[in-house]
Write a protein that holds these residues in place. Structure first.
Motif, PDB file in Angstrom:
ATOM      1  N   GLY A  87      -5.244  -1.097  -6.783  1.00 30.92           N
ATOM      2  CA  GLY A  87      -5.581  -2.483  -7.032  1.00 30.92           C
ATOM      3  C   GLY A  87      -7.043  -2.795  -7.255  1.00 30.92           C
ATOM      4  O   GLY A  87      -7.405  -3.933  -7.501  1.00 30.92           O
ATOM      5  N   TRP A 128      -6.373  -2.891 -13.085  1.00 27.80           N
ATOM      6  CA  TRP A 128      -5.548  -3.847 -12.349  1.00 27.80           C
ATOM      7  C   TRP A 128      -5.345  -5.143 -13.121  1.00 27.80           C
ATOM      8  O   TRP A 128      -4.253  -5.692 -13.156  1.00 27.80           O
ATOM      9  CB  TRP A 128      -6.151  -4.135 -10.970  1.00 27.80           C
ATOM     10  CG  TRP A 128      -5.384  -5.200 -10.270  1.00 27.80           C
ATOM     11  CD1 TRP A 128      -5.808  -6.469  -9.975  1.00 27.80           C
ATOM     12  CD2 TRP A 128      -4.038  -5.116  -9.817  1.00 27.80           C
ATOM     13  NE1 TRP A 128      -4.800  -7.170  -9.362  1.00 27.80           N
ATOM     14  CE2 TRP A 128      -3.693  -6.347  -9.257  1.00 27.80           C
ATOM     15  CE3 TRP A 128      -3.066  -4.114  -9.831  1.00 27.80           C
ATOM     16  CZ2 TRP A 128      -2.449  -6.617  -8.711  1.00 27.80           C
ATOM     17  CZ3 TRP A 128      -1.817  -4.375  -9.285  1.00 27.80           C
ATOM     18  CH2 TRP A 128      -1.515  -5.607  -8.737  1.00 27.80           C
ATOM     19  N   ALA A 150      -1.570  -6.307 -13.281  1.00 29.37           N
ATOM     20  CA  ALA A 150      -1.162  -7.341 -12.328  1.00 29.37           C
ATOM     21  C   ALA A 150       0.011  -8.193 -12.829  1.00 29.37           C
ATOM     22  O   ALA A 150       0.974  -8.402 -12.074  1.00 29.37           O
ATOM     23  CB  ALA A 150      -2.355  -8.224 -11.960  1.00 29.37           C
ATOM     24  N   ASN A 209      -5.905  -8.748  -4.471  1.00 29.37           N
ATOM     25  CA  ASN A 209      -4.587  -8.555  -5.095  1.00 29.37           C
ATOM     26  C   ASN A 209      -3.601  -9.620  -4.635  1.00 29.37           C
ATOM     27  O   ASN A 209      -2.615  -9.904  -5.331  1.00 29.37           O
ATOM     28  CB  ASN A 209      -4.026  -7.172  -4.787  1.00 29.37           C
ATOM     29  CG  ASN A 209      -4.884  -6.035  -5.289  1.00 29.37           C
ATOM     30  OD1 ASN A 209      -4.973  -4.996  -4.639  1.00 29.37           O
ATOM     31  ND2 ASN A 209      -5.529  -6.188  -6.424  1.00 29.37           N
ATOM     32  N   ASP A 248      -2.950 -12.410  -7.116  1.00 30.06           N
ATOM     33  CA  ASP A 248      -2.042 -12.069  -8.214  1.00 30.06           C
ATOM     34  C   ASP A 248      -0.593 -11.935  -7.766  1.00 30.06           C
ATOM     35  O   ASP A 248       0.317 -12.254  -8.527  1.00 30.06           O
ATOM     36  CB  ASP A 248      -2.475 -10.758  -8.876  1.00 30.06           C
ATOM     37  CG  ASP A 248      -3.866 -10.839  -9.472  1.00 30.06           C
ATOM     38  OD1 ASP A 248      -4.169 -11.857 -10.124  1.00 30.06           O
ATOM     39  OD2 ASP A 248      -4.647  -9.894  -9.272  1.00 30.06           O
TER      40      ASP A 248
END
Length: 133
Positions: free
Chosen positions: A13, A25, A29, A53, A56
């Protein structure tokens, strides 16, 4: 008893376009989010997960709670997510993967610190405990 669906993935990530090009990423994502929405797993475990992360992925798993675990020196985590509609967390924790386990340290030839996250869940449909590591 209804089956439990699980998903485990190494997110990588943190990868930027300069590091991973089309596999960075930012490019992956949306596909990871779509996969989570499609599969809708009850329990998810990630590696190389970074706190940003969450921005997302949380919209893809709106009914999930999570525990990030311990932060390694790469600013990564090994979180466990679970669907709150089916599971209730009873206990959670983690430890370092080294000979001491109670302190952050590189060991056994690893280039980065390693950790493990766990959560004890109760499956509300059958009142059984489940240990997710």
């Amino acid at each position: 008893m209804e089956p439990i669906s699980l998903l485990s993935s190494n997110l990588r990530g943190w990868a930027t376009p300069a590091q991973d090009g089309a596999n960075a990423w930012v490019a992956r994502a949306p596909r990871v989010g779509a996969l989570l929405r499609t599969l809708s797993p009850h329990i998810i475990g990630f590696q190389e997960f970074h706190a940003p992360n969450l921005i997302d992925l949380q919209p893809a798993v709106p009914h999930h709670a999570y525990v990030l675990g311990r932060e390694c020196d790469t600013k990564s985590y090994v979180p466990v997510f679970w669907d709150r509609r089916r599971f209730e967390a009873i206990r959670q924790g983690g430890f370092w993967l080294n000979r001491w386990q109670d302190r952050k340290a590189r060991d056994w030839g690893a280039t980065n610190e390693r950790s493990m996250t766990w959560v004890e869940l109760v499956d509300r449909t059958v009142d059984r405990h489940l240990l997710c590591v």
